[in-house]
Design a protein around this motif. Sequence first.
Motif, PDB file in Angstrom:
ATOM      1  N   ARG A   1       0.823  -1.212   0.000  1.00 32.26           N
ATOM      2  CA  ARG A   1       0.000   0.000   0.000  1.00 32.26           C
ATOM      3  C   ARG A   1       0.856   1.261   0.000  1.00 32.26           C
ATOM      4  O   ARG A   1       0.544   2.238  -0.703  1.00 32.26           O
ATOM      5  CB  ARG A   1      -0.938  -0.038   1.208  1.00 32.26           C
ATOM      6  CG  ARG A   1      -2.107  -0.980   1.013  1.00 32.26           C
ATOM      7  CD  ARG A   1      -2.960  -1.141   2.248  1.00 32.26           C
ATOM      8  NE  ARG A   1      -4.242  -1.769   1.900  1.00 32.26           N
ATOM      9  CZ  ARG A   1      -5.062  -2.328   2.777  1.00 32.26           C
ATOM     10  NH1 ARG A   1      -4.728  -2.354   4.078  1.00 32.26           N
ATOM     11  NH2 ARG A   1      -6.208  -2.866   2.378  1.00 32.26           N
TER      12      ARG A   1
ATOM     13  N   VAL B   1       2.168   1.690  -3.541  1.00 29.83           N
ATOM     14  CA  VAL B   1       1.136   2.169  -4.465  1.00 29.83           C
ATOM     15  C   VAL B   1       0.901   3.657  -4.275  1.00 29.83           C
ATOM     16  O   VAL B   1       0.845   4.433  -5.239  1.00 29.83           O
ATOM     17  CB  VAL B   1      -0.176   1.383  -4.261  1.00 29.83           C
ATOM     18  CG1 VAL B   1      -1.315   2.034  -5.034  1.00 29.83           C
ATOM     19  CG2 VAL B   1       0.001  -0.068  -4.704  1.00 29.83           C
TER      20      VAL B   1
ATOM     21  N   HIS C   1       5.404   1.641  -8.742  1.00 26.99           N
ATOM     22  CA  HIS C   1       4.676   0.495  -9.268  1.00 26.99           C
ATOM     23  C   HIS C   1       5.503  -0.785  -9.267  1.00 26.99           C
ATOM     24  O   HIS C   1       4.978  -1.871  -9.011  1.00 26.99           O
ATOM     25  CB  HIS C   1       4.187   0.800 -10.691  1.00 26.99           C
ATOM     26  CG  HIS C   1       3.185   1.894 -10.750  1.00 26.99           C
ATOM     27  ND1 HIS C   1       3.500   3.176 -11.118  1.00 26.99           N
ATOM     28  CD2 HIS C   1       1.856   1.909 -10.472  1.00 26.99           C
ATOM     29  CE1 HIS C   1       2.424   3.927 -11.080  1.00 26.99           C
ATOM     30  NE2 HIS C   1       1.409   3.189 -10.698  1.00 26.99           N
TER      31      HIS C   1
ATOM     32  N   ALA D   1       5.590  -2.186  -5.710  1.00 26.04           N
ATOM     33  CA  ALA D   1       4.262  -2.680  -5.334  1.00 26.04           C
ATOM     34  C   ALA D   1       3.956  -4.000  -6.030  1.00 26.04           C
ATOM     35  O   ALA D   1       3.464  -4.950  -5.408  1.00 26.04           O
ATOM     36  CB  ALA D   1       3.206  -1.636  -5.687  1.00 26.04           C
ATOM     37  N   GLU D   2       4.279  -4.075  -7.302  1.00 23.66           N
ATOM     38  CA  GLU D   2       3.976  -5.284  -8.056  1.00 23.66           C
ATOM     39  C   GLU D   2       4.835  -6.451  -7.581  1.00 23.66           C
ATOM     40  O   GLU D   2       4.346  -7.570  -7.408  1.00 23.66           O
ATOM     41  CB  GLU D   2       4.197  -5.016  -9.547  1.00 23.66           C
ATOM     42  CG  GLU D   2       3.636  -6.087 -10.450  1.00 23.66           C
ATOM     43  CD  GLU D   2       3.606  -5.645 -11.889  1.00 23.66           C
ATOM     44  OE1 GLU D   2       4.407  -6.177 -12.678  1.00 23.66           O
ATOM     45  OE2 GLU D   2       2.794  -4.753 -12.232  1.00 23.66           O
TER      46      GLU D   2
ATOM     47  N   VAL E   1      -6.950  -0.214  -1.711  1.00 26.23           N
ATOM     48  CA  VAL E   1      -5.539  -0.145  -2.096  1.00 26.23           C
ATOM     49  C   VAL E   1      -4.874  -1.470  -1.706  1.00 26.23           C
ATOM     50  O   VAL E   1      -4.944  -1.857  -0.540  1.00 26.23           O
ATOM     51  CB  VAL E   1      -4.804   0.998  -1.369  1.00 26.23           C
ATOM     52  CG1 VAL E   1      -3.378   1.144  -1.910  1.00 26.23           C
ATOM     53  CG2 VAL E   1      -5.557   2.314  -1.471  1.00 26.23           C
ATOM     54  N   PRO E   2      -4.254  -2.170  -2.663  1.00 30.47           N
ATOM     55  CA  PRO E   2      -4.166  -1.868  -4.089  1.00 30.47           C
ATOM     56  C   PRO E   2      -5.483  -2.191  -4.790  1.00 30.47           C
ATOM     57  O   PRO E   2      -6.304  -2.955  -4.292  1.00 30.47           O
ATOM     58  CB  PRO E   2      -3.057  -2.793  -4.557  1.00 30.47           C
ATOM     59  CG  PRO E   2      -3.175  -3.985  -3.653  1.00 30.47           C
ATOM     60  CD  PRO E   2      -3.562  -3.426  -2.308  1.00 30.47           C
ATOM     61  N   SER E   3      -5.639  -1.611  -5.961  1.00 28.14           N
ATOM     62  CA  SER E   3      -6.853  -1.814  -6.743  1.00 28.14           C
ATOM     63  C   SER E   3      -6.488  -2.030  -8.201  1.00 28.14           C
ATOM     64  O   SER E   3      -5.576  -1.383  -8.715  1.00 28.14           O
ATOM     65  CB  SER E   3      -7.768  -0.601  -6.599  1.00 28.14           C
ATOM     66  OG  SER E   3      -8.936  -0.738  -7.382  1.00 28.14           O
ATOM     67  N   THR E   4      -7.201  -2.945  -8.839  1.00 25.63           N
ATOM     68  CA  THR E   4      -7.058  -3.152 -10.287  1.00 25.63           C
ATOM     69  C   THR E   4      -8.435  -3.072 -10.922  1.00 25.63           C
ATOM     70  O   THR E   4      -9.466  -3.204 -10.255  1.00 25.63           O
ATOM     71  CB  THR E   4      -6.446  -4.529 -10.609  1.00 25.63           C
ATOM     72  OG1 THR E   4      -7.298  -5.558 -10.072  1.00 25.63           O
ATOM     73  CG2 THR E   4      -5.068  -4.675 -10.015  1.00 25.63           C
TER      74      THR E   4
ATOM     75  N   LEU F   1      -1.687  -1.416 -10.880  1.00 26.33           N
ATOM     76  CA  LEU F   1      -1.993  -1.183  -9.470  1.00 26.33           C
ATOM     77  C   LEU F   1      -2.184   0.297  -9.177  1.00 26.33           C
ATOM     78  O   LEU F   1      -1.309   1.123  -9.443  1.00 26.33           O
ATOM     79  CB  LEU F   1      -0.865  -1.734  -8.588  1.00 26.33           C
ATOM     80  CG  LEU F   1      -0.628  -3.246  -8.691  1.00 26.33           C
ATOM     81  CD1 LEU F   1       0.560  -3.647  -7.827  1.00 26.33           C
ATOM     82  CD2 LEU F   1      -1.869  -4.027  -8.285  1.00 26.33           C
ATOM     83  N   THR F   2      -3.335   0.614  -8.618  1.00 25.68           N
ATOM     84  CA  THR F   2      -3.616   1.979  -8.198  1.00 25.68           C
ATOM     85  C   THR F   2      -4.585   1.886  -7.033  1.00 25.68           C
ATOM     86  O   THR F   2      -4.581   0.908  -6.290  1.00 25.68           O
ATOM     87  CB  THR F   2      -4.168   2.809  -9.380  1.00 25.68           C
ATOM     88  OG1 THR F   2      -4.407   4.130  -8.934  1.00 25.68           O
ATOM     89  CG2 THR F   2      -5.430   2.223  -9.952  1.00 25.68           C
ATOM     90  N   LEU F   3      -5.478   2.883  -6.909  1.00 30.00           N
ATOM     91  CA  LEU F   3      -6.444   2.863  -5.817  1.00 30.00           C
ATOM     92  C   LEU F   3      -7.853   3.052  -6.357  1.00 30.00           C
ATOM     93  O   LEU F   3      -8.074   3.707  -7.381  1.00 30.00           O
ATOM     94  CB  LEU F   3      -6.115   3.941  -4.778  1.00 30.00           C
ATOM     95  CG  LEU F   3      -6.006   5.402  -5.245  1.00 30.00           C
ATOM     96  CD1 LEU F   3      -7.371   6.078  -5.270  1.00 30.00           C
ATOM     97  CD2 LEU F   3      -5.070   6.163  -4.307  1.00 30.00           C
TER      98      LEU F   3
END
Length: 786
Positions: free
Chosen positions: A78, A81, A86, A89-90, A504-507, A522-524
């Motif tokens: 989180r 992100v 990125h 986070a990934e 968060v995270p959001s796809t 990955l974002t929110l």
Amino acid sequence: MMRHNDLALSWPAPAREWIEAAPVGNGRLGAMVFGGAGRTRLQVNDSTVWSGTPHGPADSLADVVANGAGPERLAEVRAAVRAGDHRTAERLLMSFEGPYSQEFLPFADLWMTLGEGALQGRTLNLDNGVAHEFLVVDGNEVQRSVWASHPAGVLCVEILGRTDLWLELESPLRTVHKVLRDNGFDLGVEIPVDGAPEHEPEVAEPLRYADGPIDDYDPFGAVVVRIDTDGQVSTTDKALVVTGSTRALIVLGTSTAARDFWDGRSTRTRTEHFAAAEERVSAALAQGAAELLREHDSDLRSLLGGTSLRIGRQVNGPTSVAEVLSGRDERLTATVMFQYGRYLLAASSRPGSGPPANLQGVWNADLRPAWSSNYTTNINLEMNYWPAEVTGLGECHLPLMDLLDRMAANGADVARELYGARGWVTHHNTDMWGWSLPVGMGHGNPSWAIWMMGGAWLVQHAWDHYEFTGDKDFLRDRAWPLLRGCAAFCLDWLVEGDGWLDTVPSTSPENLFMADGRPESLTLSSTMDIALIRAVFTRCLDAAQLAGVDDAILPEIKVALPRLRPPAVADGGWLQEWGEDLPEHDPQHRHMSQLVTVYPLGQIDPEATPELAQAAAHLMDRRGNGAMGWSWAWKIALRARLGDAETARSLLLEATRPLGFAWDVNAPTDGSKWGGLLPNLFSSHPPFQLDGNFGFAAGIAEMLVQSHHGVIRVLPALPSSWPSGALTGVRCRGGLAADITWRDGSLAALTIRRLAGDPQQTVTVVHAGQRTELTLAVGEERRLAC
């Protein structure tokens, strides 16, 4: 037992390939009927024949946690992100990925050989589920009928007319027991304990068998075939031979360890599985062909006959599949696709019969089927059941609820161990074992592998079943626990943002956005995430009130609900996909994820939210039309919900043309090659997936009647090229049904009746700007002036 007004598909020749064969099924057993004289195949599936074991989900969760996934790492994800890092986070989030969900597998092949001859024609009756053939064999007229009986729980073949017959039984799985008797076969197979999807080439052993039971689970299945005939029966080393027969009844039954798991029964021994299959087959043989067929015919007609559609001329008797595919009569095509979708759902999903319809219904011949022929939860499994309630097949919806119960049980462990959350979670894929982990083996792109809202979408089906049936016992005992558990996870998944609560995270399945010149996932707070959570919270509050539930979670929901981000319009004028206005990597993406707000959730509506509805239409214009069957189906339903009849029609015409290239080579997912229908009318990308067939039935229904927000809208998206028709017994929310007849493009007759629900509730009907309100007692019907 063909009646004069039955709708039947016809083919002039035997099936040369699997995609030309006719599907029959009873919810648990499915078979593809090839037909023809000479040696012909009956390819058999059992809905419980999956790779894997009941312990697989828990074992994989333990491995993922042991590799470092959990709440602490989630906090790092989180932070990355939010910082726009990125890559970090990934990399961190991929450690949350388990291996993969399991595969739905083929079970057996029953081969039948008749003498020299020719097929005069074959049909599949969509009203009673019987595949019928007319043959001339060695100069004699012979008829063969194949059906899968739900009441008897067996697959039946009746052959009438003088002929000789050879029978063989095989399996593509590991055969460990085969006995050829003087009246049939016993076949025992071991089922792989692990099956990797074809898109995982790095797996060394894609189908792995065990040498005996694993953790007290024995991956075994039994097939028993028996024959009753007036012919002389003998055997060879591998075949049963019948000479001089004028009548024969062949019955096939199965029993599997996985079915024991599904039913919550203690696993039986292999001997007991043979005995169980033998008992079912013997009972069916004792009934005789005439009674088996009468019982089957009555059962399926009573289910399918409650709702019917005719657009244009009345279709009676056999209808050439070539004519349907020709596109010369779009009204015929729409009529057939509506009924075919309903038939396929009834054939692949019946209560008490096993797992719900998967990506291929209950029909698969491949040991490594596309996408494992499993359940994809970011659109495909949901679409399978879109037509269930509205087209009068509410009982066919119940196997999905059984799967939800299993996902909720496994998903509670996943929610706690991975995310430190209450409730339950399901991600992108599942299987009959109730898989709830992310998939991807640590290298799956998060755009499809990491999506925490699978349960939040699927649980809407529990609410839908209540809304259509008015069954408060179901609401209290089945729907409420599922909704509450999902809401608990959503509450804990949300985190503080810039005044809003964020995910968060959001796809946004399965699209990507551009950031610093790279496609990212990955974002929110994707629009889909927030829409689904809003629906879960709203349904929870409504369900608690209706069921008289007082629960400590309700105040939490009431506080969180107004803090969810509202849908937003991007600078370009279309409905925004993510929490921020980000540029899409693929503006023509096949998924319509943010439009879940329009259909099926109904949060955006042309009357209630006209600006957002316009932005939704702008997005659809931007995405374009063609792609693959399921994407077309979603777009048809979306256009219908927005009142765009002509575009919905054009999409249906595109989607129901023949596939224009090889069916056995998977097309790219970018939509550069459009799908179409196969010779047996299965929907295809390719690969073939039946979600398109189910979705077409739902989309056509949506064009003709809608019943959200307490209003029944009649003919809300009727194309001008469908000037006349009749829709009988279509279901509407609130425990209602409607009969609709239209002529010359105008409503000619309308009857509303209450099947269940609250008789004090006002029924509001809208057509062509006219609004009528009435109340109906249960069992009462009202014919409205037109």
